[in-house]
Write an enzyme that holds these catalytic residues in place. Structure first.
Site, PDB file in Angstrom:
ATOM      1  N   SER A  87      53.310  -0.331  60.232  1.00 39.25           N
ATOM      2  CA  SER A  87      51.903  -0.312  60.592  1.00 39.25           C
ATOM      3  C   SER A  87      51.788  -0.678  62.067  1.00 39.25           C
ATOM      4  O   SER A  87      52.700  -1.291  62.641  1.00 39.25           O
ATOM      5  CB  SER A  87      51.126  -1.326  59.740  1.00 39.25           C
ATOM      6  OG  SER A  87      49.826  -1.568  60.249  1.00 39.25           O
ATOM      7  N   TYR A 111      50.762  -9.963  55.888  1.00 42.95           N
ATOM      8  CA  TYR A 111      50.858  -8.503  56.010  1.00 42.95           C
ATOM      9  C   TYR A 111      51.487  -8.106  57.337  1.00 42.95           C
ATOM     10  O   TYR A 111      52.441  -7.328  57.381  1.00 42.95           O
ATOM     11  CB  TYR A 111      49.483  -7.863  55.858  1.00 42.95           C
ATOM     12  CG  TYR A 111      49.504  -6.372  56.073  1.00 42.95           C
ATOM     13  CD1 TYR A 111      50.055  -5.527  55.118  1.00 42.95           C
ATOM     14  CD2 TYR A 111      48.986  -5.797  57.238  1.00 42.95           C
ATOM     15  CE1 TYR A 111      50.095  -4.157  55.311  1.00 42.95           C
ATOM     16  CE2 TYR A 111      49.016  -4.429  57.434  1.00 42.95           C
ATOM     17  CZ  TYR A 111      49.573  -3.608  56.472  1.00 42.95           C
ATOM     18  OH  TYR A 111      49.624  -2.255  56.676  1.00 42.95           O
TER      19      TYR A 111
END
Length: 274
Positions: A139, A152
């Site tokens: 990401s 995350y």
């Protein structure tokens, strides 16, 4: 044994798009996720449209022995994997103390442990054949610490560094390793995380161009790819040091995810990543 592309988190979002584009390229498929009905429907459709074979493996990647269960079933089906797409993942956001510990534990099991375990399990056969590829989905959150996305973003930093290290190890040995670092993608990921405000820059893309960019980068044997001009500029041009200052600036952007009480609602994890 038949070779195929194995895609985790294949029931929707980026995983389903990877499956569709790989099938269009003529790859047989092994589709992995928890949602058996969705996987079966996707497998049947892609097999009919592209004349490929598509196998379904229902597996919760948060389970400690998930990779072993998958490889046992691959052996029973006499299937080998020449392309592994570690796409499965989910996120949490909010104040760290407000996030259920078992959610963050499962997040690390899916985003990190299952990814490493599957790579460990499948890469040796690729080396023996002298060819193969691994695509890991990270990401844009991988490029800096992200307050309120602490676990995350850290998990995606792991994925990026892991992928880059493996690529360097296996260059010249027939194995390509690509890390995909997309920005916000309009998938059920944001249903799982509990708020669309988790797309902190407010801009969404769709899975199709992200996967297309990833496969093009894989064809070119790139180390990582950040699809989208804005995402690429952010990844490559923003300063990364001093780290404490970068983190403080990031907090001013990411604090918008906080709602009353400091944490958005979250549902059960989905097997795909943004």
């Amino acid at each position: 044994m038949h070779t195929a592309a194995l895609v985790t988190g294949a029931s929707s979002g980026l995983g389903a798009e990877f499956a569709a584009q790989l099938a269009a390229r003529g790859h047989d498929l092994i589709l992995v996720a928890r949602s058996g009905d969705k996987l079966t429907a996707l497998a049947d459709r892609l097999a009919a449209e592209h004349g490929i074979r598509a196998h379904v493996l229902v597996q919760d990647l948060a389970e400690p022995d998930a990779a072993r269960h998958i490889t046992d079933r691959l052996a029973a089906l006499e299937l080998s994997v020449d392309l592994l797409v570690n796409n499965a993942g989910f996120g949490t956001c909010g104040r760290f103390e407000g996030i259920a510990p078992d959610r963050d534990h499962d997040q690390l099991m899916v985003n990190v442990v299952a990814l490493v375990d599957l790579t460990h399990a499948l890469l040796p056969d690729m080396l023996e054949r002298g060819s193969g590829a691994v695509v890991n989905v990270a990401s844009t959150a991988a490029f800096q610490p992200s307050p309120y996305f602490a676990v995350y973003s850290a998990s995606k930093t792991f994925v990026l560094n892991f992928g880059l290290a493996l690529r360097q190890e296996y260059r010249g040995r027939g194995i390509r390793v690509l890390t995909l670092c997309p920005g916000p993608v309009d998938t059920p990921f944001f249903d799982a995380i509990g708020t669309r405000k988790a797309a902190v820059n407010g801009s969404f893309t769709t899975p199709e161009p992200v996967v297309r960019a990833a496969l093009r980068a894989l064809d070119r044997d790139r180390g990582y790819v950040t699809p989208g001009l804005g995402n690429a500029l952010s990844a490559h041009l923003l300063p990364r040091r001093p780290r404490t200052l970068v983190t403080a600036l990031a907090e001013r952007v990411t604090r918008k995810v906080l709602g009353p009480g400091g944490a958005p609602g979250a549902t059960k994890p989905k097997e795909h990543a943004a």
